[in-house]
Each structure stands twice: as C-alpha cells, then as structure tokens.
Write a protein that holds these residues in place. Structure first.
Motif, mmCIF file in Angstrom:
data_model
loop_
_atom_site.group_PDB
_atom_site.id
_atom_site.type_symbol
_atom_site.label_atom_id
_atom_site.label_comp_id
_atom_site.label_asym_id
_atom_site.label_seq_id
_atom_site.Cartn_x
_atom_site.Cartn_y
_atom_site.Cartn_z
ATOM 1 N N LEU A 277 0.806 -1.228 0.000
ATOM 2 C CA LEU A 277 0.000 0.000 0.000
ATOM 3 C C LEU A 277 0.834 1.272 0.000
ATOM 4 O O LEU A 277 0.273 2.372 0.004
ATOM 5 N N SER A 278 2.160 1.148 -0.040
ATOM 6 C CA SER A 278 2.977 2.363 -0.123
ATOM 7 C C SER A 278 4.363 2.039 -0.672
ATOM 8 O O SER A 278 4.829 0.898 -0.612
ATOM 9 N N VAL A 279 4.972 3.065 -1.207
ATOM 10 C CA VAL A 279 6.358 3.002 -1.655
ATOM 11 C C VAL A 279 6.960 4.383 -1.419
ATOM 12 O O VAL A 279 6.307 5.400 -1.625
ATOM 13 N N SER A 280 8.189 4.396 -0.951
ATOM 14 C CA SER A 280 8.881 5.668 -0.772
ATOM 15 C C SER A 280 10.210 5.599 -1.506
ATOM 16 O O SER A 280 10.709 4.511 -1.823
ATOM 17 N N TRP A 281 10.765 6.759 -1.795
ATOM 18 C CA TRP A 281 12.046 6.805 -2.504
ATOM 19 C C TRP A 281 12.834 8.017 -2.061
ATOM 20 O O TRP A 281 12.297 8.970 -1.508
ATOM 21 N N GLN A 282 14.134 7.932 -2.330
ATOM 22 C CA GLN A 282 15.010 9.070 -2.060
ATOM 23 C C GLN A 282 16.101 9.130 -3.115
ATOM 24 O O GLN A 282 16.448 8.121 -3.719
ATOM 25 N N LEU A 283 16.610 10.312 -3.300
ATOM 26 C CA LEU A 283 17.653 10.547 -4.293
ATOM 27 C C LEU A 283 18.971 9.926 -3.838
ATOM 28 O O LEU A 283 19.392 10.121 -2.703
ATOM 29 N N VAL A 284 19.594 9.175 -4.741
ATOM 30 C CA VAL A 284 20.934 8.648 -4.510
ATOM 31 C C VAL A 284 21.937 9.632 -5.099
ATOM 32 O O VAL A 284 22.897 10.030 -4.456
ATOM 33 N N LYS A 285 21.689 10.040 -6.360
ATOM 34 C CA LYS A 285 22.520 11.070 -6.995
ATOM 35 C C LYS A 285 21.761 11.677 -8.152
ATOM 36 O O LYS A 285 20.903 11.044 -8.760
ATOM 37 N N GLY A 286 22.092 12.929 -8.432
ATOM 38 C CA GLY A 286 21.453 13.638 -9.529
ATOM 39 C C GLY A 286 22.349 14.746 -10.031
ATOM 40 O O GLY A 286 23.302 15.129 -9.359
ATOM 41 N N GLN A 287 22.027 15.242 -11.210
ATOM 42 C CA GLN A 287 22.804 16.332 -11.783
ATOM 43 C C GLN A 287 22.276 17.689 -11.320
ATOM 44 O O GLN A 287 23.044 18.579 -11.013
ATOM 45 N N MET A 288 20.941 17.826 -11.281
ATOM 46 C CA MET A 288 20.325 19.111 -10.925
ATOM 47 C C MET A 288 19.715 19.114 -9.530
ATOM 48 O O MET A 288 19.372 20.172 -9.016
ATOM 49 N N GLN A 289 19.550 17.936 -8.930
ATOM 50 C CA GLN A 289 18.884 17.843 -7.640
ATOM 51 C C GLN A 289 19.878 17.589 -6.512
ATOM 52 O O GLN A 289 20.780 16.780 -6.647
ATOM 53 N N ARG A 290 19.660 18.281 -5.421
ATOM 54 C CA ARG A 290 20.445 18.046 -4.207
ATOM 55 C C ARG A 290 19.774 16.952 -3.382
ATOM 56 O O ARG A 290 20.427 16.139 -2.760
ATOM 57 N N SER A 291 18.426 16.948 -3.396
ATOM 58 C CA SER A 291 17.687 15.905 -2.688
ATOM 59 C C SER A 291 16.312 15.731 -3.326
ATOM 60 O O SER A 291 15.789 16.644 -3.964
ATOM 61 N N GLN A 292 15.764 14.527 -3.171
ATOM 62 C CA GLN A 292 14.395 14.234 -3.564
ATOM 63 C C GLN A 292 13.902 13.119 -2.647
ATOM 64 O O GLN A 292 14.564 12.094 -2.512
ATOM 65 N N ASN A 293 12.786 13.354 -2.021
ATOM 66 C CA ASN A 293 12.122 12.335 -1.217
ATOM 67 C C ASN A 293 10.675 12.310 -1.661
ATOM 68 O O ASN A 293 10.050 13.366 -1.809
ATOM 69 N N GLY A 294 10.163 11.108 -1.874
ATOM 70 C CA GLY A 294 8.779 11.000 -2.315
ATOM 71 C C GLY A 294 8.129 9.750 -1.769
ATOM 72 O O GLY A 294 8.805 8.846 -1.260
ATOM 73 N N GLN A 295 6.809 9.720 -1.891
ATOM 74 C CA GLN A 295 6.060 8.570 -1.404
ATOM 75 C C GLN A 295 4.691 8.530 -2.070
ATOM 76 O O GLN A 295 4.052 9.559 -2.275
ATOM 77 N N TYR A 296 4.266 7.324 -2.430
ATOM 78 C CA TYR A 296 2.885 7.047 -2.812
ATOM 79 C C TYR A 296 2.277 6.237 -1.682
ATOM 80 O O TYR A 296 2.885 5.244 -1.239
ATOM 81 N N VAL A 297 1.095 6.629 -1.223
ATOM 82 C CA VAL A 297 0.345 5.865 -0.234
ATOM 83 C C VAL A 297 -1.028 5.579 -0.839
ATOM 84 O O VAL A 297 -1.714 6.492 -1.311
ATOM 85 N N LEU A 298 -1.416 4.295 -0.847
ATOM 86 C CA LEU A 298 -2.692 3.872 -1.421
ATOM 87 C C LEU A 298 -3.655 3.522 -0.293
ATOM 88 O O LEU A 298 -3.300 2.802 0.633
ATOM 89 N N ARG A 299 -4.888 4.047 -0.388
ATOM 90 C CA ARG A 299 -5.912 3.757 0.616
ATOM 91 C C ARG A 299 -7.152 3.241 -0.093
ATOM 92 O O ARG A 299 -7.803 3.990 -0.838
#
Length: 148
Positions: free
Chosen positions: A76-98
């Motif tokens: 019912l959920s997945v989260s992610w975070q940035l390991v490395k990027g060219q333009m991004q310093r950080s990215q954190n995201g999540q999908y939660v299904l209800r």
C-alpha cells in the motif's frame, strides 16, 4: 531540508493494480511524459526495483538522477530518495494507497520534496512540485484506468 508537498487523487482500480503500474518503472517512458528513459540498476529479493536511473526532460528542466526505493510489505505504499542527480540536491517522495468502497476504488496520495542544486524561491519550488505531482497523478490514473 526542503518542505514537502502533498496531493491526492481517486483512481477507479484496486490498490494492487495501481501498485503494479507504479512498480513497473521500466514502462514509465510509455505514459509519464517527462520521463524519457529508465534503467533498473538493482532489484530486491522480491523482484521489485531498488535503484533506478531516470532521464527526465520536462522542458526547461532536464536531469539524469538515481532513486532508491523502499516498498512496503503490505503493497500500500512506496517511498524513494535521491541517490545522486545532476540538478537535484535531494528528492524524497512517497505514494500511499488507501482502498475505498470495497477496494474497487483507491485514494492515491503523493508526497514530494525536491531540492535543486540551484537555489529556487520557495513559492516557485512549491508551484513546480504541485505541477509535477498533479501531472504524475493524472498520468498514473489514466494509465491504470486505461488498462482494464
């Protein structure tokens, strides 16, 4: 730490069908307009992607970045975070299904926080995040509901 933005949408499908589309990262270029290419770099014991490289072209924003995923056991959920990027310093995201209404409809909530290498005024960043989330949720809904 960047502030989070959150948005939700109701999809006419059970959670397992929605999560199957979310987990099929190799197919994102077929339906997520800004995603030009994905490459699965690592999978977990369950066969789900653990690290994925994305090539993004969203008009003025172009980036190649790698995300690390954490898939919930309940599906019912997945989260992610940035390991490395060219333009991004950080990215954190999540999908939660209800699940709603006996499980045939599902509320999908998307939370996203992105910090770019270049400074961006908070108001502009939140507007960009809102646009990214709005587009992602609508494209996800269209993809899932079109696969009946």
């Amino acid at each position: 730490m960047a502030e989070e933005s959150t948005q939700s949408i109701v999809v006419d499908a059970p959670p397992e069908r929605i999560m199957a589309v979310i987990a099929d990262l190799e197919a994102y270029p077929e339906w997520a307009k800004a995603v030009q290419q994905t490459e699965i770099l690592e999978t977990g014991d369950d066969g789900k992607p653990q690290q994925v490289r994305f090539t993004l072209d969203a008009g003025p924003v172009k980036d190649v970045y790698t995300l690390s995923y954490d898939w919930a056991r309940d599906g019912l959920s997945v989260s992610w975070q940035l390991v490395k990027g060219q333009m991004q310093r950080s990215q954190n995201g999540q999908y939660v299904l209800r699940p709603l209404e006996g499980g045939e409809r599902t509320e999908v909530t998307y939370t996203l926080s992105v910090e770019l290498m270049l400074p961006m005024i908070g108001l502009l960043r939140r507007k960009a995040e809102k646009m990214i989330m709005d587009t992602a949720l609508k494209e996800l809904k269209r993809r899932v509901e079109g696969e009946r």
